[in-house]
Motif scaffolding. Structure first.
Motif, PDB file in Angstrom:
ATOM      1  N   VAL A 113      53.096  43.487  41.655  1.00  0.00           N
ATOM      2  CA  VAL A 113      52.651  42.381  41.673  1.00  0.00           C
ATOM      3  C   VAL A 113      51.991  42.814  42.480  1.00  0.00           C
ATOM      4  O   VAL A 113      50.548  42.220  42.589  1.00  0.00           O
ATOM      5  CB  VAL A 113      53.677  41.116  41.719  1.00  0.00           C
ATOM      6  N   LEU A 114      51.901  43.112  44.205  1.00  0.00           N
ATOM      7  CA  LEU A 114      51.668  44.041  44.746  1.00  0.00           C
ATOM      8  C   LEU A 114      50.225  44.613  44.572  1.00  0.00           C
ATOM      9  O   LEU A 114      49.216  44.861  44.976  1.00  0.00           O
ATOM     10  CB  LEU A 114      52.143  44.580  46.765  1.00  0.00           C
ATOM     11  N   GLY A 115      50.679  45.627  44.193  1.00  0.00           N
ATOM     12  CA  GLY A 115      49.589  47.221  43.496  1.00  0.00           C
ATOM     13  C   GLY A 115      48.916  46.125  42.108  1.00  0.00           C
ATOM     14  O   GLY A 115      47.290  46.506  42.326  1.00  0.00           O
ATOM     15  N   PHE A 116      49.064  44.517  41.531  1.00  0.00           N
ATOM     16  CA  PHE A 116      48.090  44.271  40.898  1.00  0.00           C
ATOM     17  C   PHE A 116      46.825  44.179  41.180  1.00  0.00           C
ATOM     18  O   PHE A 116      46.209  43.988  41.211  1.00  0.00           O
ATOM     19  CB  PHE A 116      48.984  43.168  39.908  1.00  0.00           C
ATOM     20  N   ALA A 117      47.934  43.161  42.229  1.00  0.00           N
ATOM     21  CA  ALA A 117      47.219  41.848  43.454  1.00  0.00           C
ATOM     22  C   ALA A 117      46.011  42.567  44.058  1.00  0.00           C
ATOM     23  O   ALA A 117      44.549  42.437  44.220  1.00  0.00           O
ATOM     24  CB  ALA A 117      48.151  41.102  44.219  1.00  0.00           C
ATOM     25  N   ARG A 118      46.142  44.217  44.091  1.00  0.00           N
ATOM     26  CA  ARG A 118      45.265  44.984  44.923  1.00  0.00           C
ATOM     27  C   ARG A 118      44.239  45.668  44.014  1.00  0.00           C
ATOM     28  O   ARG A 118      43.425  45.689  44.300  1.00  0.00           O
ATOM     29  CB  ARG A 118      46.307  46.040  46.220  1.00  0.00           C
ATOM     30  N   ALA A 119      45.093  45.907  42.995  1.00  0.00           N
ATOM     31  CA  ALA A 119      44.035  46.542  42.093  1.00  0.00           C
ATOM     32  C   ALA A 119      42.954  45.459  41.330  1.00  0.00           C
ATOM     33  O   ALA A 119      41.727  45.904  41.241  1.00  0.00           O
ATOM     34  CB  ALA A 119      44.534  46.878  40.480  1.00  0.00           C
ATOM     35  N   MET A 120      42.895  43.822  41.222  1.00  0.00           N
ATOM     36  CA  MET A 120      42.800  42.887  41.069  1.00  0.00           C
ATOM     37  C   MET A 120      41.908  42.592  42.358  1.00  0.00           C
ATOM     38  O   MET A 120      40.511  42.366  41.718  1.00  0.00           O
ATOM     39  CB  MET A 120      42.791  42.058  40.896  1.00  0.00           C
ATOM     40  N   GLY A 121      41.808  42.682  43.217  1.00  0.00           N
ATOM     41  CA  GLY A 121      40.270  42.773  44.785  1.00  0.00           C
ATOM     42  C   GLY A 121      40.653  44.109  45.288  1.00  0.00           C
ATOM     43  O   GLY A 121      39.493  43.990  45.693  1.00  0.00           O
ATOM     44  N   GLU A 122      40.258  45.307  44.045  1.00  0.00           N
ATOM     45  CA  GLU A 122      39.819  46.755  44.988  1.00  0.00           C
ATOM     46  C   GLU A 122      37.876  46.113  44.665  1.00  0.00           C
ATOM     47  O   GLU A 122      37.625  46.083  43.898  1.00  0.00           O
ATOM     48  CB  GLU A 122      39.878  47.596  43.632  1.00  0.00           C
ATOM     49  N   PHE A 123      37.532  46.709  45.660  1.00  0.00           N
ATOM     50  CA  PHE A 123      35.974  46.464  45.996  1.00  0.00           C
ATOM     51  C   PHE A 123      35.614  48.020  46.031  1.00  0.00           C
ATOM     52  O   PHE A 123      34.345  48.063  45.227  1.00  0.00           O
ATOM     53  CB  PHE A 123      35.296  45.332  47.124  1.00  0.00           C
ATOM     54  N   GLY A 124      35.640  47.932  47.650  1.00  0.00           N
ATOM     55  CA  GLY A 124      34.774  49.569  48.058  1.00  0.00           C
ATOM     56  C   GLY A 124      34.232  50.818  47.091  1.00  0.00           C
ATOM     57  O   GLY A 124      33.417  51.460  47.072  1.00  0.00           O
ATOM     58  N   ALA A 125      36.076  50.906  47.308  1.00  0.00           N
ATOM     59  CA  ALA A 125      35.997  52.059  46.674  1.00  0.00           C
ATOM     60  C   ALA A 125      35.261  52.271  45.140  1.00  0.00           C
ATOM     61  O   ALA A 125      34.261  53.467  44.763  1.00  0.00           O
ATOM     62  CB  ALA A 125      37.639  53.549  46.455  1.00  0.00           C
ATOM     63  N   THR A 126      35.728  51.013  44.163  1.00  0.00           N
ATOM     64  CA  THR A 126      35.486  50.649  43.368  1.00  0.00           C
ATOM     65  C   THR A 126      33.998  50.790  43.056  1.00  0.00           C
ATOM     66  O   THR A 126      32.881  51.765  42.028  1.00  0.00           O
ATOM     67  CB  THR A 126      35.884  49.981  42.417  1.00  0.00           C
ATOM     68  N   LEU A 127      32.984  50.479  44.234  1.00  0.00           N
ATOM     69  CA  LEU A 127      31.736  50.552  44.213  1.00  0.00           C
ATOM     70  C   LEU A 127      30.865  51.822  44.007  1.00  0.00           C
ATOM     71  O   LEU A 127      29.761  52.433  43.136  1.00  0.00           O
ATOM     72  CB  LEU A 127      30.943  49.168  44.874  1.00  0.00           C
ATOM     73  N   MET A 128      31.635  52.638  45.272  1.00  0.00           N
ATOM     74  CA  MET A 128      31.592  54.100  45.247  1.00  0.00           C
ATOM     75  C   MET A 128      31.215  54.918  44.177  1.00  0.00           C
ATOM     76  O   MET A 128      30.268  55.439  43.516  1.00  0.00           O
ATOM     77  CB  MET A 128      32.103  54.395  46.737  1.00  0.00           C
ATOM     78  N   VAL A 129      32.742  54.654  43.120  1.00  0.00           N
ATOM     79  CA  VAL A 129      32.490  55.509  42.216  1.00  0.00           C
ATOM     80  C   VAL A 129      32.160  54.773  41.127  1.00  0.00           C
ATOM     81  O   VAL A 129      32.104  56.238  39.827  1.00  0.00           O
ATOM     82  CB  VAL A 129      34.424  56.126  42.062  1.00  0.00           C
ATOM     83  N   ALA A 130      32.100  53.547  40.688  1.00  0.00           N
ATOM     84  CA  ALA A 130      32.166  53.337  39.648  1.00  0.00           C
ATOM     85  C   ALA A 130      30.790  52.732  39.877  1.00  0.00           C
ATOM     86  O   ALA A 130      30.057  52.315  38.471  1.00  0.00           O
ATOM     87  CB  ALA A 130      33.152  52.619  38.906  1.00  0.00           C
ATOM     88  N   GLY A 131      30.331  52.270  40.966  1.00  0.00           N
ATOM     89  CA  GLY A 131      28.385  51.648  40.398  1.00  0.00           C
ATOM     90  C   GLY A 131      28.997  49.949  39.770  1.00  0.00           C
ATOM     91  O   GLY A 131      29.906  49.433  39.701  1.00  0.00           O
ATOM     92  N   ASN A 132      28.032  49.518  39.722  1.00  0.00           N
ATOM     93  CA  ASN A 132      27.782  48.206  39.555  1.00  0.00           C
ATOM     94  C   ASN A 132      26.885  47.844  38.185  1.00  0.00           C
ATOM     95  O   ASN A 132      26.048  47.450  38.559  1.00  0.00           O
ATOM     96  CB  ASN A 132      27.179  47.174  40.914  1.00  0.00           C
TER      97      ASN A 132
END
Length: 218
Positions: A152-171
Motif C-alpha cells: 500500500v505504501l509503495g503504491f501510494a508513493r508510486a502514484m504520487g511520484e513527481f520529480g524523478a518521473t519528470l526528469m526521466v519521462a518528461g511531460n
C-alpha cells in the motif's frame, strides 16, 4: 470527468501498478536477504536502498538520466532492442516510480520478516525445508500484514511520484504525463478546475490507502 483528467489518471494507475509489482518482486527477496543475513554487506545495501527516501527527487532523476541515458549501456541496449530510447517513455516513468517506492515497500516487509520466531525457522530447516519453501510457507504467511502495508505504501508513493518521473519521462500528454505532473501542468496553465479535480482524486486515493493500513494493523 474530462479527458484531460482521465488520461493522466489511467496512465498513473498503469505506471503505479507495474512499478509496485516490480518493486515488490525486488523488495521481497531483498528483505529476505537483509533480514536473515546480518553482515556488513547487507548493512551497506540496506543503506543504499534508503537513499531514494532522503535525496531530492530531482537528484534521483539526474542519476536515472545518467544510468538510462542514450550513452549508457542500459540505454544503448534498450535502443538496440526496441529501436527507441528509454528516456521520455512510460517505461522510464515506471523505473522512476519503482525506485522511489522501493524503500517504503521494503521497510515494513523487512521488519515483519525480522519479527518471525527464529526457532520456527530452524525447526522447518531441520525438517528439510529449502530456502524457497521457508519463504513461501512460513515467512510470507507470517508476515502478510507487513507485506500488505509495504504494498500500500509503495503504491501510494508510486502514484504520487513527481520529480524523478519528470526528469526521466518528461511531460508528454497521453504518454508520460502522470497525474502529479498533470496537476503541475494544469496550475501552470491556469486550468484550476482540472487542478482541483486531480488534487481531490489524488488526496482521496492517499487517504484510502492510509485508512487501509490503519484497518489492517488495528
Amino acid at each position: 470527468m474530462t479527458q484531460s483528467v482521465l488520461t493522466p489518471l489511467l496512465l498513473s494507475l498503469k505506471i503505479s501498478v507495474i512499478a509496485t509489482a516490480a518493486a515488490f518482486i525486488v523488495g521481497i527477496f531483498f528483505s529476505w536477504w537483509v533480514a536473515f543475513n546480518k553482515n556488513k554487506l547487507t548493512q551497506f545495501f540496506s543503506i543504499i536502498i534508503t537513499i531514494p527516501l532522503v535525496i531530492p527527487p530531482t537528484v534521483l532523476g539526474y542519476y536515472l538520466l545518467v544510468v538510462l541515458g542514450r550513452n549508457s549501456p542500459i540505454g544503448q541496449w534498450f535502443e538496440a532492442v526496441t529501436g527507441q530510447t528509454i528516456i521520455f517513455t512510460w517505461q522510464a516513468a515506471v523505473i522512476a516510480a519503482a525506485i522511489a517506492a522501493l524503500p517504503l515497500l521494503v521497510r515494513p516487509i523487512q521488519a515483519s520478516f525480522e519479527s518471525i520466531d527464529k526457532d520456527t525457522m530452524k525447526a522447518a530447516e531441520l525438517d528439510g525445508a529449502s530456502k524457497f519453501q521457508l519463504l513461501r510457507y512460513i515467512v510470507i504467511p507470517l508476515s502478510y500484514k507487513g507485506i500488505l502495508a509495504g504494498l500500500v505504501l509503495g503504491f501510494a508513493r508510486a502514484m504520487g511520484e513527481f520529480g524523478a518521473t519528470l526528469m526521466v519521462a518528461g511531460n508528454i500528454p497521453g504518454r508520460t504525463q502522470t497525474l502529479s505532473i498533470a496537476i503541475y501542468d494544469a496550475v501552470q496553465a491556469d486550468r484550476m478546475m482540472d487542478a482541483h479535480m486531480m488534487v481531490f482524486i489524488l488526496t482521496c486515493a492517499t487517504v484510502v490507502f492510509l485508512y487501509l493500513i490503519h484497518r489492517w494493523f488495528k
